[in-house]
Write an enzyme that holds these catalytic residues in place. Structure first.
Site, PDB file in Angstrom:
ATOM      1  N   ASP A 354       0.793  -1.234   0.000  1.00  0.00           N
ATOM      2  CA  ASP A 354       0.000   0.000   0.000  1.00  0.00           C
ATOM      3  C   ASP A 354       0.827   1.286   0.000  1.00  0.00           C
ATOM      4  OD1 ASP A 354      -2.593  -1.109  -0.115  1.00  0.00           O
ATOM      5  OD2 ASP A 354      -2.571  -1.545   2.017  1.00  0.00           O
ATOM      6  N   GLY A 361      -0.466   8.797   2.409  1.00  0.00           N
ATOM      7  CA  GLY A 361      -0.802  10.207   2.594  1.00  0.00           C
ATOM      8  C   GLY A 361      -2.091  10.616   1.905  1.00  0.00           C
ATOM      9  N   TYR A 451      -9.658  -0.806   3.562  1.00  0.00           N
ATOM     10  CA  TYR A 451      -9.079  -0.899   4.908  1.00  0.00           C
ATOM     11  C   TYR A 451      -8.737   0.460   5.471  1.00  0.00           C
ATOM     12  CZ  TYR A 451      -8.386  -5.580   6.687  1.00  0.00           C
ATOM     13  OH  TYR A 451      -8.592  -6.789   7.274  1.00  0.00           O
ATOM     14  N   HIS A 671      -5.387 -12.698   9.314  1.00  0.00           N
ATOM     15  CA  HIS A 671      -6.802 -12.328   9.504  1.00  0.00           C
ATOM     16  C   HIS A 671      -7.717 -13.368   8.856  1.00  0.00           C
ATOM     17  CE1 HIS A 671      -9.973  -8.855   9.553  1.00  0.00           C
ATOM     18  NE2 HIS A 671     -10.446  -9.981  10.008  1.00  0.00           N
TER      19      HIS A 671
END
Lengths: 721, 721
Positions: A354, A361, A451, A671
């Site tokens: 990511d 930002g 997310y 997860h």
């Protein structure tokens, strides 16, 4: 190649952010609260005292590029390459090219700033450029083309374009319409494609998958499964459509999460209003917009296009002398790696990086006052460059606040044990001493698509720094024909559990790798020490005990000595020490890293996602400082081949003893989704700590005062006031 | 055998506690705030509304013994064994013998209480007794002598006696005086002796080591190294003195920690007053002194002699229907194991089992308001029995408070991704939703000699329970001739680092094992499921991916299937599920245990301390419910041989599928001391979580409200009010 209308769209896109933000940029331009005199100012934590971005100047060598500086870089770049004006060249990120560490460390307030430079990642005619612009001389000082594999960070324009291109495809439209989805409800979401070999080389591609936003803003829970389009971003054409057939689209009911629209009854008693109150105001100062002073800490904080938040030059006062002592030169989330666990044709490529692929930002929306941060928070904006080089302000991107959670900094209760001949009860006193734990938090939250990641840098007056990553937001889910686990049986292709009707929560991992340039008492002379607890067997008859643990220390000589795989069954502490700075007792000054929230990537090392995410192969690494080695996945990450990662650098096996060294640590989560993660996940958090170990001569907070009733505020409910 | 004067001393000891406590028992007896009508009352969280212990009656089957009940047990015991009156028999602990689970589960408010029984651990003529007294019939219903190896929990009297006996030894006194220590400064501290084979069998012993309190209350930092006396507690005589010669006594300077006496300058800026404020008051209710109701939770909380704090019958409301659903029948710290890592003659035996050897209850001093717990806390007392059977109140032993730390329960920010033909900016809105995390904490802090342990049970409205253990207080240190690490060189007998002049911080471990009787949707029909993330290799050519993780579930059939050693490299989730309670989707209702703060005991399994602390051999165990298996180290722990531990029970390998089962989890810390731990340790904390996993149909807090400015209090500094 981007059409002119894209720049407009992009401006609209960011402009929209501004309109919705609590503090918008334009009004502040005219508010004149601290209008631009160019003089250094001390901003208190009053949230109304905010930077005027129209005139803001840098005050510190590490201050991010200002609006004026970004505009100047743009002008210089237009001279260098007119394509930046015509749209044939695009700016993908622009950030301060930080001065050499030696200059920054020597710099003192009042000195002239070292020359201001910008590093620009750009794309021109399909080529990646890493351009350095000197603002003082007004020149491009370097322009390196394709230094490694990979493309620059994506822009929001890229996402818009990919979506547009996909929807111009008649075939793709037909596939969507065949599923009964109205185009007005369609969300065509470009996703990062990873890199899976030569077939994908030589062109920028994005994969566009679809959702419907019919009857819900939570389109993530309504995937249009079985379909995606691969878009060539240079030729602006669809090069492949994968349509594996219809899968039922999950229902909208139960996906709403906006408070104003929610109408689901909450089966719980009301929680009375609760607040962290500081009626005398916060105790920290923010000087010149970025330099934070609190208790015994000083550090520089700034927003960053790629890392989201960067902490620099964290120094703490010595508990004996009051001298400021360097702890960490720079700390930030360097890369995130999120591989999904479905090898099927529609999901195999989902293995996101990511930070390097889209940047934390621009995805960091303004924090929600009172909810993302408590009432006593102070906010700092981010300033970024748009693809056309114009500046844009991301308001309220970072918050600073003092945190008191009712926890204890240290305590001891004592009943002095009596002696036979000295009755203790008449002459001695019971002791009950306890001190509250108050900390300072610098927080940034970013919404990378579905997310949400919150990053906290928490400073304690006992010298400890705790870094917490909290994950919330929406799962990336997969449509399925099944509505009940009984229908599923033992399906071989099951990539995760059923968490709602027709919704599979696909299993995935998160790895967040931090760059921690520790400079214990200065940049040089740092060593990495592995403090081993080794099990010893006692020689028979020597002791009634048979075994014990003994501390043995190993100083890592080279980078390979510091490729650390943690083990519960072979425990170590890991210290960064300055062997040239000894305590009164002769112990070297040091800090420990205390791991937490560990999970290990179990993907094969030769699996393409793991090659690119190779920085997750170890939980701890230590490298020799190299100013170009900042981002664990490389400078150019998009479609990179993994030739510029922390693994590659560390395998050079440079000497790291008594040197300028960088610590890297990876927080990890596996997860496996569950029903409670639907339709929005409750926050899951994990932390690691940097903790003084023989850095101070003794407990540095032993003399801190307890809380007294007389110092606490008098409060009354708002309603009655 | 105890002299009559000891009972007096002991009463003085506890009485002293009362005098120093913020709320003392005697004044409350006469305060009449809620004078004893015997009628059930609802106590709000107003701290002034407190139980009148003189007349308090039990209201719930699990309520602890009241003062009146304890007095009645004493009367019954005196009839049973007149030795309790003469001092030849002593009561070591007295606690409610909880009614059978089936009775408790069936019981409803308004019903008659099941018969009240007390379990008494006693010692009579060197024999251990486990006595059950029925309060309704006024009879001793059982009196089992020496059911296992080991002696009952020590009393404070035992410690006083051991100290007195040692100091009556001329030889021991001579050894002390030879070191230049005045008796008036001497602290003779009895320590638990462990068990190291037949030589120590058949008699109760304590080992008395010495410290000087000259010029400091922090005598722990001034050990008189090289000396201890072994005391026979039956014959009341010293049976062995070990004197290995003089070691310099560490200095007093720098050891003071009392705020009023401290004069060390603090090199940090002032932190302004900060407080958690709830001007409308806390949101929880405490009914009948022990039943806590908050948000969607109801649970019973009580102080306990051995465990310190016990949570029972934790039930949470279903998010769809509002029905109360059982989560946990009982949870508490069952045993602590603290082995030190020095095999030498003076230290080898130090391997404490604090809960079973001395008890966390009597060592839990009153919490310090505003500092141990925040201002909005409500306090609950403990009621215990003295060695002569009289009741004593430990005031303010547990606090309850709502915790808000500025954290986020869930969040999502959203910019809807645009489609080419549908301009999103005009018709759709940015979304920024965030919800604060407010939790309820039940806290107990205990000072087991030098160490302070704080236990938090934290309840979240999303169904999660977080258990945190925080350690602070003083290290158990060792005197050494060395003042600087350069003097030490590579000493073979080094048992830890030098943390001050002449002070070695001996390396040690802490293991805290929790009994977690999970009853997911009822006591029966629970199963333990190991949810494995198994690495799969993809067949060549089937996918561009080479590997992924796949979830496979294994239901544990027997106890040995559930002896779990955690591994980063072989990850599992661990669920307790009720296979008979299925969600709408067909998933069984479950809770996960999320480990945290793991460290493993690496001592050899045949090492005597590890045999007794065998419950730390695995991090997770699941046993079949057996009402006698409450304490992981056994019922009689002092000098026990390890014949009644969790390991022994689990090795029976009983069936645990679809049954009434108990989960056990061990938090662990390795502790290598450092300078910052001197003279008091900054708090170190670790947590584990019990988290719903397909227990709710969906996120249960999706509908909770955000914080609005209008609901927050108006506060002003106290000074100006």
């Amino acid at each position: 190649m981007a059409e002119p209308s894209l720049a407009r769209l992009s401006a609209l896109f960011f402009g929209f952010l501004l309109l919705l933000a609590t503090y918008s940029w334009v009004p502040r331009l005219h508010s004149g609260l601290l209008s631009g005199t160019g003089v250094q100012k001390t901003l208190g934590p009053d949230p109304k005292l905010r930077v005027d971005h129209s005139s803001a100047k840098p005050h510190h060598p590490l201050d991010p590029l200002t609006v004026q500086e970004i505009e100047r870089v743009r002008t210089i770049l237009l001279d260098h390459e007119p394509g930046f004006g015509s749209g044939s060249a695009t700016i993908h990120s622009m950030a301060l090219d930080e001065p050499d560490k030696t200059l920054v460390v020597k710099w003192k307030k009042g000195n002239r700033l070292p020359s201001r430079r910008a590093e620009v990642l750009a794309l021109s005619v399909g080529q990646s450029h890493v351009i350095v612009v000197d603002l003082d001389s007004g020149r491009v000082v370097s322009d390196v083309v394709n230094p490694t594999s990979g493309y620059p960070i994506l822009t929001m324009d890229d996402l818009i374009v990919a979506s547009q291109v996909a929807l111009k495809s008649i075939e793709f439209n037909r596939s969507v319409e065949a599923r009964g989805v109205k185009l007005s409800d369609l969300v065509a979401l470009p996703t990062f494609t990873g890199w899976f070999g030569p077939e994908e080389e030589g062109r920028r591609i994005l994969k566009v998958q679809c959702f419907t936003s019919q009857d819900t803003p939570n389109y993530f829970m309504r995937p249009i499964e079985g379909l995606y389009a691969t878009v060539d971003m240079d030729k602006l054409e669809v090069i492949k459509i994968v349509d594996k057939g219809m899968v039922p689209i999950p229902k909208a009911a139960g996906t709403e999460y906006r408070y104003n629209v929610q109408n689901k009854p909450v089966h719980m008693d009301r929680i009375n209003p609760i607040s962290i109150e500081q009626p005398e105001g916060p105790s920290f100062l923010v000087e010149d917009g970025h330099l934070v002073k609190w208790a015994n800490w000083v550090f520089h904080v700034k927003a960053d296009h790629r890392a989201g938040i960067i902490i620099s030059q964290a120094t703490v006062r010595d508990s004996e002398t009051g001298e400021p002592r360097s702890v960490m030169y720079k700390g930030f989330p360097s890369e995130l790696f999120v591989p999904y666990m479905d090898p099927g044709e529609l999901w195999y490529y989902k293995s996101y990086l990511d930070a390097g692929e889209i940047g934390l930002g621009p995805a960091a929306m303004p924090l929600v006052p009172l909810n993302d941060c408590p009432r006593n928070a102070y906010y700092i904006d981010g300033v970024f460059a748009l693809p056309d080089g114009k500046a844009i302000v991301q308001p309220n991107m970072i918050c600073l606040f003092e945190r008191y959670a009712g926890d204890v900094s240290w305590r001891h209760s004592e009943i002095l044990i009596p002696n036979a001949d000295v009755c203790p009860f008449t002459t001695r006193k019971q002791i009950r001493e306890s001190r509250p734990k108050v900390t300072l938090v610098a927080r940034m939250a970013t919404s990378v698509g579905n997310y949400d990641y919150t990053f906290d840098w928490e400073f304690q007056s006992d010298g400890l720094i705790r870094v917490t990553v909290a994950a919330s937001g929406m799962l990336m889910v997969k449509g399925t024909p099944y509505e009940n686990v009984d229908d599923l049986g033992d399906k071989e292709d099951d990539s995760g559990p059923l968490i709602s009707e027709n919704v599979i929560g696909v299993v995935h991992d998160h790895f967040i790798t931090f760059h921690l340039d520790m400079d214990i008492d200065g940049p040089m002379n740092n060593s990495f020490v592995k403090v081993h607890l080794e099990k010893q067997r006692v020689q028979s008859g020597k002791s009634p005990r048979k075994s014990y643990l003994k501390v043995k220390k190993y100083v890592a000589k080279t980078e390979k000595d510091a490729q650390i795989k943690l083990s519960l069954y072979d425990p170590y502490e890991f210290h960064i020490v300055n062997p040239n700075r000894k305590s009164r007792l002769g112990n070297p000054a040091g800090y420990r890293i205390i791991p937490g929230g560990n999970a290990v990537s179990l993907l094969d090392h030769d699996d393409p996602p793991q090659i690119r995410g190779a920085f997750s192969n170890n939980q701890i690494w230590v490298t020799r400082y190299n100013r170009s080695e900042q981002f664990a996945g490389g400078v150019l990450v998009y479609q990179s081949h993994g030739d510029d990662t922390l693994q590659v650098w560390s395998d050079r096996d440079r000497s790291i003893e008594n040197n300028d060294i960088v610590l890297w640590y990876t927080l990890g989560f596996h997860h496996i989704p569950c029903q409670e993660d639907y339709p929005v996940m409750p926050t899951v958090a994990a932390s690691f700590e940097l903790k003084p170990a023989n850095f101070f001569e003794s407990n540095p907070v032993i003399g801190v005062a307890p809380i007294f009733e007389k110092d606490l505020p008098v409060c009354r409910p708002f309603a009655s006031s």
